[in-house]
Design a protein around this motif. Structure first.
Motif, PDB file in Angstrom:
ATOM      1  N   ALA A 260      -3.393   5.157  -2.756  1.00  0.00           N
ATOM      2  CA  ALA A 260      -3.552   6.606  -2.929  1.00  0.00           C
ATOM      3  C   ALA A 260      -4.585   6.902  -4.009  1.00  0.00           C
ATOM      4  O   ALA A 260      -5.410   7.819  -3.866  1.00  0.00           O
ATOM      5  CB  ALA A 260      -2.211   7.240  -3.279  1.00  0.00           C
TER       6      ALA A 260
ATOM      7  N   PHE B 184       5.074   3.673   7.069  1.00  0.00           N
ATOM      8  CA  PHE B 184       4.840   5.114   7.046  1.00  0.00           C
ATOM      9  C   PHE B 184       4.601   5.641   8.456  1.00  0.00           C
ATOM     10  O   PHE B 184       3.910   5.023   9.257  1.00  0.00           O
ATOM     11  CB  PHE B 184       3.624   5.454   6.194  1.00  0.00           C
ATOM     12  CG  PHE B 184       3.829   5.291   4.714  1.00  0.00           C
ATOM     13  CD1 PHE B 184       5.095   5.279   4.172  1.00  0.00           C
ATOM     14  CD2 PHE B 184       2.750   5.161   3.856  1.00  0.00           C
ATOM     15  CE1 PHE B 184       5.304   5.134   2.814  1.00  0.00           C
ATOM     16  CE2 PHE B 184       2.931   5.029   2.488  1.00  0.00           C
ATOM     17  CZ  PHE B 184       4.215   5.001   1.972  1.00  0.00           C
TER      18      PHE B 184
ATOM     19  N   TRP C   7       1.224   1.511  -1.855  1.00  0.00           N
ATOM     20  CA  TRP C   7       0.751   2.814  -1.402  1.00  0.00           C
ATOM     21  C   TRP C   7       0.252   3.657  -2.581  1.00  0.00           C
ATOM     22  O   TRP C   7      -0.661   4.474  -2.422  1.00  0.00           O
ATOM     23  CB  TRP C   7       1.826   3.543  -0.613  1.00  0.00           C
ATOM     24  CG  TRP C   7       2.924   4.195  -1.387  1.00  0.00           C
ATOM     25  CD1 TRP C   7       4.154   3.690  -1.658  1.00  0.00           C
ATOM     26  CD2 TRP C   7       2.891   5.499  -1.977  1.00  0.00           C
ATOM     27  NE1 TRP C   7       4.887   4.585  -2.383  1.00  0.00           N
ATOM     28  CE2 TRP C   7       4.142   5.718  -2.595  1.00  0.00           C
ATOM     29  CE3 TRP C   7       1.935   6.502  -2.050  1.00  0.00           C
ATOM     30  CZ2 TRP C   7       4.456   6.884  -3.274  1.00  0.00           C
ATOM     31  CZ3 TRP C   7       2.245   7.679  -2.730  1.00  0.00           C
ATOM     32  CH2 TRP C   7       3.498   7.862  -3.328  1.00  0.00           C
ATOM     33  N   VAL C   8       0.811   3.432  -3.766  1.00  0.00           N
ATOM     34  CA  VAL C   8       0.339   4.170  -4.944  1.00  0.00           C
ATOM     35  C   VAL C   8      -1.093   3.746  -5.283  1.00  0.00           C
ATOM     36  O   VAL C   8      -1.962   4.594  -5.535  1.00  0.00           O
ATOM     37  CB  VAL C   8       1.270   3.917  -6.140  1.00  0.00           C
ATOM     38  CG1 VAL C   8       0.707   4.595  -7.394  1.00  0.00           C
ATOM     39  CG2 VAL C   8       2.669   4.436  -5.853  1.00  0.00           C
TER      40      VAL C   8
ATOM     41  N   GLN D 128       3.925  10.875   7.022  1.00  0.00           N
ATOM     42  CA  GLN D 128       4.110  10.318   5.681  1.00  0.00           C
ATOM     43  C   GLN D 128       2.794   9.785   5.122  1.00  0.00           C
ATOM     44  O   GLN D 128       2.491   9.960   3.939  1.00  0.00           O
ATOM     45  CB  GLN D 128       5.154   9.202   5.728  1.00  0.00           C
ATOM     46  CG  GLN D 128       6.564   9.688   5.981  1.00  0.00           C
ATOM     47  CD  GLN D 128       7.535   8.547   6.209  1.00  0.00           C
ATOM     48  OE1 GLN D 128       7.198   7.525   6.812  1.00  0.00           O
ATOM     49  NE2 GLN D 128       8.753   8.708   5.728  1.00  0.00           N
TER      50      GLN D 128
ATOM     51  N   SER E  22       3.991  -0.711   5.202  1.00  0.00           N
ATOM     52  CA  SER E  22       4.741   0.308   4.472  1.00  0.00           C
ATOM     53  C   SER E  22       5.716   1.054   5.366  1.00  0.00           C
ATOM     54  O   SER E  22       6.640   1.698   4.888  1.00  0.00           O
ATOM     55  CB  SER E  22       3.783   1.313   3.824  1.00  0.00           C
ATOM     56  OG  SER E  22       2.990   1.938   4.820  1.00  0.00           O
TER      57      SER E  22
ATOM     58  N   VAL F 142       0.654  12.802   4.029  1.00  0.00           N
ATOM     59  CA  VAL F 142       1.135  13.436   2.808  1.00  0.00           C
ATOM     60  C   VAL F 142       0.839  12.579   1.581  1.00  0.00           C
ATOM     61  O   VAL F 142       0.406  13.079   0.533  1.00  0.00           O
ATOM     62  CB  VAL F 142       2.648  13.718   2.911  1.00  0.00           C
ATOM     63  CG1 VAL F 142       3.207  14.169   1.565  1.00  0.00           C
ATOM     64  CG2 VAL F 142       2.909  14.779   3.976  1.00  0.00           C
ATOM     65  N   ARG F 143       1.042  11.258   1.704  1.00  0.00           N
ATOM     66  CA  ARG F 143       0.899  10.371   0.550  1.00  0.00           C
ATOM     67  C   ARG F 143      -0.548   9.955   0.280  1.00  0.00           C
ATOM     68  O   ARG F 143      -0.906   9.680  -0.862  1.00  0.00           O
ATOM     69  CB  ARG F 143       1.755   9.121   0.742  1.00  0.00           C
ATOM     70  CG  ARG F 143       3.248   9.373   0.614  1.00  0.00           C
ATOM     71  CD  ARG F 143       4.033   8.099   0.920  1.00  0.00           C
ATOM     72  NE  ARG F 143       5.435   8.223   0.572  1.00  0.00           N
ATOM     73  CZ  ARG F 143       6.358   8.764   1.359  1.00  0.00           C
ATOM     74  NH1 ARG F 143       6.006   9.260   2.537  1.00  0.00           N
ATOM     75  NH2 ARG F 143       7.612   8.821   0.985  1.00  0.00           N
ATOM     76  N   MET F 144      -1.368   9.864   1.332  1.00  0.00           N
ATOM     77  CA  MET F 144      -2.714   9.321   1.146  1.00  0.00           C
ATOM     78  C   MET F 144      -3.810  10.229   1.692  1.00  0.00           C
ATOM     79  O   MET F 144      -4.786  10.524   1.006  1.00  0.00           O
ATOM     80  CB  MET F 144      -2.816   7.934   1.815  1.00  0.00           C
ATOM     81  CG  MET F 144      -1.905   6.891   1.200  1.00  0.00           C
ATOM     82  SD  MET F 144      -2.228   5.251   1.852  1.00  0.00           S
ATOM     83  CE  MET F 144      -0.900   4.328   1.085  1.00  0.00           C
TER      84      MET F 144
END
Length: 255
Positions: free
Chosen positions: A111, A49, A107-108, A53, A47, A56-58
């Motif tokens: 998450a 990241f 990543w979604v 990042q 990804s 924040v995202r995971m």
């Protein structure tokens, strides 16, 4: 998985590295189109990241759900005993570990799985702490907490060591073809999907083993007394633990 570039970006970087090396060592201006790179095996989790990042995202999703469900686990322990939240937590973490191993990476998706894992983490840490407080006499609480921390650290270190060994056994190699001449190089710190899948299965298996132990254990089947039993020297029902030290209607403490 953090800071790993997508596979397409990695092949371009490897090809550009070959072009740069040819220019430095032989003063040859090699076009990048003359370099063909094939990853064996490929990987899907890149990804790119940064650590921030990723957090924040995971990471913040996992921590947030753990903070929410920690108190919920404590409430459940006061109603049905700490054993049930512990079983639920280990079941959630086991199923979630299997899902990490089976689903395709985005990543979604990860998450969402992190959020579910956070539920398990919150329930587990509240339940395990309550089980410890209820099981260990008051004068040995410090020793029990220290031993609990050591056991947790040993378990985490063991899982990390096993996962590292599995990942190192699943490297990604780059087959580089330059004008008909092929060389193969191992790409450092990049591992195949299979290595991560096996690691997730190992973590899921450890959770299932813990769940089996929690199902068989006799402790934690009654609503927690939150340490009242340790203070009073015996088993105290949850409904009366809080009233054991209250004065009666006349203002006198019970004898």
């Amino acid at each position: 998985m953090v800071q790993v570039p997508p596979a397409g970006q990695l092949t371009t970087s490897v090809a550009q590295g070959v072009v740069d090396q040819a220019h430095r060592t032989a003063s040859v201006n090699l076009p990048i189109s003359a370099v063909h790179v094939v990853l064996d095996p490929g990987y899907t989790y890149g990804s790119g990241f940064s650590l921030l990042q990723f957090a924040v995202r995971m990471g913040i999703v996992l921590g947030g759900f753990a903070m929410i469900f920690g108190p919920i686990g404590a409430v459940l322990a006061r109603r049905v005993g700490a054993r049930i939240p512990a079983i639920a937590a280990l079941l959630i973490m086991g199923v979630d570990g299997a899902a990490y191993a089976l689903v395709s990476y985005s990543w979604v998706t990860f998450a969402v799985l992190n959020a579910i894992f956070g539920i398990g983490v919150g329930l587990f840490y509240s339940a395990s702490t309550i089980l410890l407080v209820d099981a260990v006499p008051q004068e040995q609480q410090g020793i029990g907490a220290g031993m609990f921390g050591v056991v947790q650290s040993i378990g985490a270190a063991l899982i990390l060591a096993i996962s590292t060994a599995v990942l190192n056994g699943s490297p990604v190699k780059a087959h580089i073809d330059v004008m008909g001449r092929t060389i193969t190089q191992t790409v450092p710190q990049i591992f195949a999907d299979r290595g991560y899948a096996i690691s997730f299965w190992i973590a899921a298996g450890a959770s299932v083993l813990g769940m089996a132990i929690a199902i068989l254990m006799r402790h934690g089947r009654q609503p927690t007394t939150s340490g009242a039993a340790a203070l009073l020297g015996g088993d105290v029902p949850a409904a009366t633990a809080g009233s054991a030290s209250r004065p009666d209607a006349t203002g006198d403490s019970p004898s």
